[in-house]
Each structure stands twice: as C-alpha cells, then as structure tokens.
Scaffold this motif. Structure first.
Motif: not given
Ligand SMILES: [Zn+2]
Length: 454
Positions: A318, A322, A397, A399
């Motif tokens: 990742h 987020d 959400h 990102h």
């Molecule tokens: Zn993310």
C-alpha cells in the motif's frame, strides 16, 4: 433598542417589579432568561457566542436574544405611566404574521393585518430564513415598532426592515441597508476527544473550528495528529448588525499547541489591498505549496473513523494514504497543477492524476465522480471530484498517492516540507503592528484558559 447597560440588574422598587411581573404575565420567565443571558454576555471578551453556523441564514439558529426590557428607562417612569416592552426572536421558515407576533408577545390585530398586506413588511416572511426581529410594544401588548435584520448574501451589508405605528394611528414600513461591523472575540479550549468537541465546549461556531483546521492544515492533520491535552486559542471576527451578532467571520489569529509544539498564524492584509493571507508571527506565509489533506475538515468527516485500514489483498504494497469519508464528500487537489489523467483504471476505479511542478504528482482514487478533464489546469483547493468506492475498494474512502520523481512519498510530510513564501520587505512594518496587536489578544485568550483550568 438593544440595551447593554451593565447596571440594569436591580429593579428600582419592589412595587415596580411587581408591576412588571403583572404586566408581563406568562412572558416573565422568558424575559428573565433573556436578561440572564445578557448578563453573562456583557464582558468585553465574551467567550464565544450562540453557535452560529457557517452560513447562519441556512440553518436553524439558536440565538442569544436581545434584552427584553430596558430597565433603566422603566425605572425612571412615574408610577402610573405606561411602559415599553421589547422582545426579540428569529423568524422561522413557516412563520405567519400571527405566529411571529404571538411569539413576540404582541397582541394587535391591526399590526397583524399590516404585516400580511404590506409588500415591504411581507419581506419578513420571504425566502431568506434566519432573520432576527425585535418588537416594541406598550403595556397592552400593542405594537409600536418592529425591526428585523438579515443578511442578504455574504457581502458586508445587512438589511433592516422597520415597521412603525404612525402618529395618525396607521402604519409605515421601510427597508434600509446597513453596513455590518466586525468585532473581535477571543476563545480557547483543550482537546479531550476531537476538535469539534472542544470548540463546542467553548461555544465556538463550526466555521471557526473549520478555519482552525484549515489554517494549520499544512502542519497538522486534524484527523490523525490530535493528542489529548492539545490546546488552542483563537481571535475571530463576529459580524454585527446594529450591535447584534449576525454571523462569525474570519479568524484573525490563532495558536494551536499540538503534541507540545505551538503552531501560530495571524491574518494580514497589506494596506490598500483586498487580498490577505495567514502568516506566522515571524512573517513567513502559512500557505504552502501543498495542503496536508485532500478533504476539507468537517464535522462529518472528522468523526468518520480515526484510522482506515488499507484494503487487504492488494498485489502491491500500500503506497498511499486512505481517508475514510462518506460517498460524495468533495475531493480537492492539494496543489496547483495540470490534470494528467482523469478516468477509469483497474483497481483504482475512477481516478484523477495531477502533475505539479518539480516532477511532483498526486493521484486520487476510488472516486464516485470526476469533475475535471485531462489537460485542465487546477489550483490548490479546487474541488476535482467526490469520494466513492469504485475499483478495488471495500468501502467509501479516498486513496491518495504522492510521488516525487516517480517515488512515493507521505503526503503530509511533503506538505510540511513544502516551501512557504516570506512577507515582502516593504510590508514588514505594517505587518509587525498587526502581529503585535494580535499577540496581546491571543495571549489574553490563553491566559483565561489557563486560569479556568486551574
Ligand atoms: Zn489506499
């Protein structure tokens, strides 16, 4: 009509107060409440006002009412003389002439008929809500004068509607415009759980809380960085119509102590210029090349989970941040640039990529909506789309990725390190004057907070 004499508490005689109680009948309780509020609010540095919303006109507002009585005038009247009563309230969306006058303690059929029929007076009940209104009546509850005030828009003017009984017993009405005046208020608070909980406790309007978060948004991420015991002091404007608070204005200076480190900002407009900005007290601009957060701080998003776990099962590690937020929350570009991609990509869903100066780029993924096109120029803070859950996402959400020369970086780190512009040298003297005055006020706000904490 608004009476702010501090020496109005003791009534002259008991017979007088008995007469007042008799005359007021069932209204006396409400009137005493108004007087109580007034007394609390008489200090010059009143801490906070009734929680006015960012646009007070759009929301139901709980107002601190004007004092209901002008007691000094009353006290000087001879025993058998009639007296004048003042009542204030806010016009409600569904108000009629009758319901409004009833709330104002007015019992007057001719006044009611005039408010219904006169085209100027009828503006009381026109579209714009949040009008404040004060009625002046005699002791038989007949209207002598009614004044309403409201904000037609965000400019620094207000409307004043006056309805008066004429000498011949008829009615007159007129609509005027007045200039809003600004007064400064001080407030301070300590973080126990969230910024909004602390600003609520200090009776600060939401717009001031949001401004605090925005002013320091390049240095503090108010969703993730707050610590219990963090504290703030703030000096902000309140815009007033004839001395009556209508809505909160701009923060003039603020201090936020986060994790033991003090962050400070002061608003400065160069003389003769309409454009101002926030600076540190050292004259360094508080505005950076990048915002720390692509989502504006708000009551909804701030309480939406302190930490959001990355989507598991992704092929790559990742590489972004987020931000949990409801679908539809506006997303803004954190820096100036040009849209280099706007469309669908596997995994990312609806995604926007923006190219900034110095080989920097940002990427906003899982959007429910895209509001920009490839090749479009964007400025820091422009809204470019909305939070969603498109692509490989298990819940709404945003990102965000930040790359410098192709390398992933922590957006907040980049924001903190991005350059700030110093004040121009020829403005230094006038800046120092403003800064010194604000320093005193901020220190006063902080001192009161410390005293109340001990
Ligand atoms: Zn993310």
């Amino acid at each position: 009509m608004s009476d702010r004499h501090p020496n109005q508490t003791p009534l002259a005689t008991t017979t007088l107060s008995q007469r007042i109680a008799l005359a007021l009948g069932t209204h006396s309780r409400a009137i005493m409440a108004s007087v109580g509020v007034l007394l609390l609010g008489t200090g010059v540095t009143a801490f906070g006002i009734a929680p006015l919303a960012p646009d007070a006109a759009e929301l139901p507002v709980q107002r601190i009412t004007e004092p209901a009585l002008t007691l000094p005038a009353l006290a000087s009247l001879p025993e058998d003389h009639a007296f004048t009563l003042y009542r204030s309230d806010t016009v409600r969306r569904d108000d009629t002439a009758q319901s409004l006058l009833a709330r104002l303690g007015v019992n007057d059929a001719s006044a009611s008929a005039f408010l219904r029929s006169d085209s100027t007076a009828r503006q009381l009940f026109s579209a714009r809500p949040g009008k404040t209104v004060t009625a002046e009546t005699n002791d038989r509850h007949e209207l002598t004068r009614l004044v309403a005030r409201w904000l037609p828009n965000d400019e620094r003017v207000f409307h004043r509607l006056i309805v008066e009984r004429t000498a011949s017993g008829g009615w007159s009405s007129r609509l005027e415009s007045g200039e809003l005046t600004a007064s400064a208020r001080l407030a301070s608070g300590t973080i126990r759980s969230s910024l909004f909980a602390a600003t609520d406790a200090a009776n600060l309007p939401d717009s001031v809380a949001i401004q605090i978060a925005e002013i320091f948004s390049s240095e503090i991420d108010f969703r993730r960085d707050l610590r219990q015991g963090d504290r703030f002091s703030v000096v902000y404007e309140v815009l007033e119509a004839d001395g009556e608070a209508m809505r909160p204005g701009r923060i003039l200076s603020a201090q936020f102590v986060n994790d033991g480190k003090a962050h400070e900002a002061v608003w400065f407009e160069a003389p003769g210029s309409a454009k101002g900005a926030y600076y540190g007290f050292d004259g360094q601009s508080a505005q950076r090349a990048f915002l720390a957060s692509p989502l504006q701080f708000s009551r909804v998003s701030s309480g939406y989970g302190m930490r959001f776990h990355p989507i598991s099962g992704q092929r790559k590690a990742h590489l972004g941040v987020d931000y949990a937020a409801p679908t539809g929350t506006p997303v803004r570009t954190i820096g100036d640039g040009v849209v280099s991609f706007a469309g669908w990509q596997r995994g990312y869903g609806n995604v926007i990529e923006i190219q900034h100066r110095d080989r920097k780029s940002t990427l906003y993924a899982h959007l429910s909506r895209i509001d920009v096109r490839k090749g479009q120029k964007v400025n820091q803070g422009d809204f470019i789309g909305a939070v969603g859950s498109t692509g490989a996402s298990t819940g709404p959400h945003l990102h965000l990725e930040f790359k410098v020369a192709g390398q992933h970086m922590d957006p907040l780190e980049v924001a903190r390190k991005s350059e700030s512009v110093p004040l121009q040298a020829h403005l230094r003297a006038s800046f120092d004057e403003v800064a010194a005055a604000q320093r005193l006020k901020l220190d006063a706000a902080a001192a009161v907070q410390q005293a109340s904490a001990e």
